[in-house]
Design a protein around this motif. Structure first.
Motif, PDB file in Angstrom:
ATOM      1  N   UNK A 285       0.876  -1.186   0.000  1.00 21.26           N
ATOM      2  CA  UNK A 285       0.000   0.000   0.000  1.00 21.26           C
ATOM      3  C   UNK A 285       0.901   1.221   0.000  1.00 21.26           C
ATOM      4  N   UNK A 286       0.389   2.328  -0.501  1.00 22.39           N
ATOM      5  CA  UNK A 286       1.118   3.607  -0.477  1.00 22.39           C
ATOM      6  C   UNK A 286       2.508   3.484  -1.093  1.00 22.39           C
ATOM      7  N   UNK A 287       2.638   2.678  -2.148  1.00 28.89           N
ATOM      8  CA  UNK A 287       3.905   2.473  -2.841  1.00 28.89           C
ATOM      9  C   UNK A 287       4.991   1.939  -1.905  1.00 28.89           C
ATOM     10  N   UNK A 288       4.577   1.163  -0.924  1.00 23.59           N
ATOM     11  CA  UNK A 288       5.494   0.537   0.020  1.00 23.59           C
ATOM     12  C   UNK A 288       5.105  -0.921   0.213  1.00 23.59           C
ATOM     13  N   UNK A 289       6.084  -1.721   0.658  1.00 23.34           N
ATOM     14  CA  UNK A 289       5.859  -3.110   1.018  1.00 23.34           C
ATOM     15  C   UNK A 289       6.028  -3.253   2.524  1.00 23.34           C
ATOM     16  N   UNK A 290       5.238  -4.157   3.125  1.00 22.70           N
ATOM     17  CA  UNK A 290       5.244  -4.337   4.569  1.00 22.70           C
ATOM     18  C   UNK A 290       5.331  -5.820   4.910  1.00 22.70           C
ATOM     19  N   UNK A 291       6.237  -6.150   5.854  1.00 24.59           N
ATOM     20  CA  UNK A 291       6.365  -7.508   6.365  1.00 24.59           C
ATOM     21  C   UNK A 291       6.145  -7.474   7.873  1.00 24.59           C
ATOM     22  N   UNK A 292       5.305  -8.341   8.357  1.00 21.42           N
ATOM     23  CA  UNK A 292       5.099  -8.440   9.801  1.00 21.42           C
ATOM     24  C   UNK A 292       6.295  -9.154  10.428  1.00 21.42           C
ATOM     25  N   UNK A 293       6.783  -8.636  11.553  1.00 18.75           N
ATOM     26  CA  UNK A 293       7.945  -9.210  12.231  1.00 18.75           C
ATOM     27  C   UNK A 293       7.511 -10.265  13.248  1.00 18.75           C
ATOM     28  N   UNK A 294       8.437 -11.140  13.585  1.00 14.26           N
ATOM     29  CA  UNK A 294       8.163 -12.167  14.582  1.00 14.26           C
ATOM     30  C   UNK A 294       7.673 -11.517  15.883  1.00 14.26           C
ATOM     31  N   UNK A 295       6.679 -12.127  16.478  1.00 15.36           N
ATOM     32  CA  UNK A 295       6.077 -11.573  17.686  1.00 15.36           C
ATOM     33  C   UNK A 295       4.818 -10.782  17.414  1.00 15.36           C
ATOM     34  N   UNK A 296       4.665 -10.277  16.172  1.00 19.20           N
ATOM     35  CA  UNK A 296       3.436  -9.593  15.776  1.00 19.20           C
ATOM     36  C   UNK A 296       3.288  -8.169  16.244  1.00 19.20           C
ATOM     37  N   UNK A 297       4.277  -7.622  16.964  1.00 19.55           N
ATOM     38  CA  UNK A 297       4.117  -6.285  17.514  1.00 19.55           C
ATOM     39  C   UNK A 297       4.542  -5.182  16.561  1.00 19.55           C
ATOM     40  N   UNK A 298       5.359  -5.524  15.542  1.00 17.60           N
ATOM     41  CA  UNK A 298       5.888  -4.514  14.630  1.00 17.60           C
ATOM     42  C   UNK A 298       5.900  -5.031  13.197  1.00 17.60           C
ATOM     43  N   UNK A 299       6.082  -4.100  12.266  1.00 15.46           N
ATOM     44  CA  UNK A 299       6.267  -4.424  10.858  1.00 15.46           C
ATOM     45  C   UNK A 299       7.521  -3.719  10.369  1.00 15.46           C
ATOM     46  N   UNK A 300       8.178  -4.310   9.375  1.00 15.85           N
ATOM     47  CA  UNK A 300       9.232  -3.599   8.671  1.00 15.85           C
ATOM     48  C   UNK A 300       8.649  -3.143   7.338  1.00 15.85           C
ATOM     49  N   UNK A 301       8.912  -1.889   6.978  1.00 17.14           N
ATOM     50  CA  UNK A 301       8.348  -1.303   5.761  1.00 17.14           C
ATOM     51  C   UNK A 301       9.476  -0.869   4.840  1.00 17.14           C
ATOM     52  N   UNK A 302       9.256  -1.073   3.521  1.00 18.93           N
ATOM     53  CA  UNK A 302      10.214  -0.579   2.531  1.00 18.93           C
ATOM     54  C   UNK A 302       9.465   0.304   1.554  1.00 18.93           C
ATOM     55  N   UNK A 303       9.898   1.561   1.456  1.00 16.13           N
ATOM     56  CA  UNK A 303       9.286   2.523   0.540  1.00 16.13           C
ATOM     57  C   UNK A 303       9.998   2.458  -0.803  1.00 16.13           C
TER      58      UNK A 303
END
Length: 392
Positions: A226-244
């Protein structure tokens, strides 16, 4: 002075024509307008405009035509396409479905023959986006981007040294002839995640960004776009890593507590100027919820729930089996969002909810239990609208 009678509409200029086109009710209307004359086609062939049109018309851009069902090796290592007709779809969706009829969704055109097969030619599915699939050869670790409709496959080199912990296929909503593959990688004993990018024009990897982040993307989690970015959920589910893909930067985003144990998908909403707001969709308590997140200026995210639908539990129970009380448990898996619909699975049943009307629909003859289910859409924009190297 008033314009002369009979002055061509094209005299409005490209910018004003695009303001007219953006108000067309459906993508099929845009295609007909673009085919009317060369000035109209020139105005429509703008990558920023086509991205804007898609965000304004989520129910028709791109066209949803069915599901790709991927079974693991222990279930035969096969993939097949299940056409799905959604009652809320526009009549022009039938032409998109017809285009999918000739597709090779078994991917028999891959090198070595076939997807997820046995032996040295085994292919693993990594991502699906905008009519294409990203796959990895488990023997050579080479990658491939496959188009089931055209029966074409682009072979890609394996990423450079490092341990790949996540992949994503980025599709540009302004030019379907191009794609980018993003690999999230980590060197041995390194605290950094690195972003490697391969563009379809160069077919070579570039190391473009890094960020200190200890957890890896969670195993089995799907990459979101979304928003010209990719998102991966991190282990534990509390955060995501995003690449624009616009800034070529990595960032880590915190998730609100309410979403940390739920299946989510990122969705585009509003105009392109809304790209600073990330919208996440989930199913909670048999309700559709949409959450909006914005940067707080200190490296964190501020989240708020912006939409919450009525509860679908009673309707689901009646559709499946009114006597089967175990459906009272909240075992809902969000498959994804396409064509203005959120698709979700409960056990071996597939449903959709229209995000505008909140109409619930159950699909017969789809049994995704024990398989990966991906929503298949016809590539947007159509090839004749691609900017083809023109300035956008």
């Amino acid at each position: 002075m008033a314009p002369a009678a009979g002055a061509p509409v094209a005299a409005l200029g490209d910018d004003l024509l695009r303001e007219v086109f953006i108000r067309l009710p459906d993508s099929a209307d845009l295609l007909r307008a673009a085919a009317a004359c060369k000035p109209f086609l020139r105005a429509a062939r703008s990558a920023p405009f086509l991205r804007r049109f898609r965000r304004r018309h989520p129910s028709s851009c791109p066209r949803f035509v069915g599901c790709v069902i991927l079974f693991s090796n222990r279930h035969g290592g096969k993939s097949h396409f299940v056409p799905i007709y959604v009652s809320s779809s526009s009549p022009s969706s039938s032409s998109a479905a017809a285009a999918a009829d000739g597709g090779d969704f078994a991917l028999s055109f891959l090198p070595g023959g076939g997807c997820l097969g046995q032996g040295a030619a085994t292919w693993k599915h990594l991502d699906y986006r905008n009519g294409r699939l990203l796959l990895e050869n488990l023997g050579s670790h080479e990658l491939a981007v496959a188009d089931p409709i055209s029966h074409r496959c682009v072979s890609l080199p394996a990423p450079p040294a490092g341990r790949a912990v996540g992949y994503g296929l980025f599709a540009d909503d302004g030019d379907s002839s191009e794609f980018r593959v993003v690999c999230i990688s980590r060197d041995a004993a390194s605290p950094e995640l690195r972003a490697l990018v391969l563009a379809s024009r160069e077919l070579s990897w570039a190391d473009v960004a890094g960020i200190a982040c200890q957890p890896d993307p969670a195993a089995g989690s799907r990459v979101m776009q979304a928003n010209r970015s990719l998102y991966w959920r991190l282990e534990g589910g509390e955060r995501m890593v995003a690449f624009s893909t616009a800034s070529m930067e990595l960032s880590v985003l915190g998730l609100p507590p309410a979403l940390r144990e739920l299946r989510i998908d990122a969705v585009d909403r509003g105009e392109e100027e809304d790209v600073n707001v990330l919208h996440l969709l989930t199913m909670s308590g048999f309700r559709v919820e949409v959450w909006a997140g914005t940067a707080d200026g200190d490296g964190g995210m501020v989240w708020r729930r912006v939409e919450k639908s009525m509860r679908f539990h009673k309707a689901l129970t009646e559709m499946i089996d009114p006597l089967f009380q175990s459906y009272h448990r909240n075992e809902v898996d969000v498959v994804g969002v396409a064509a203005g619909l959120v698709f979700f699975r409960q056990w071996n049943h597939l449903f959709s909810v229209d995000l505008e009307t909140m109409k619930l629909e159950k699909f017969p003859n789809v049994e995704p239990m024990g398989a990966l289910t991906y929503l298949y859409t016809i590539a947007w924009p159509p090839s004749f609208l691609n900017p083809a190297g023109q300035g956008g």
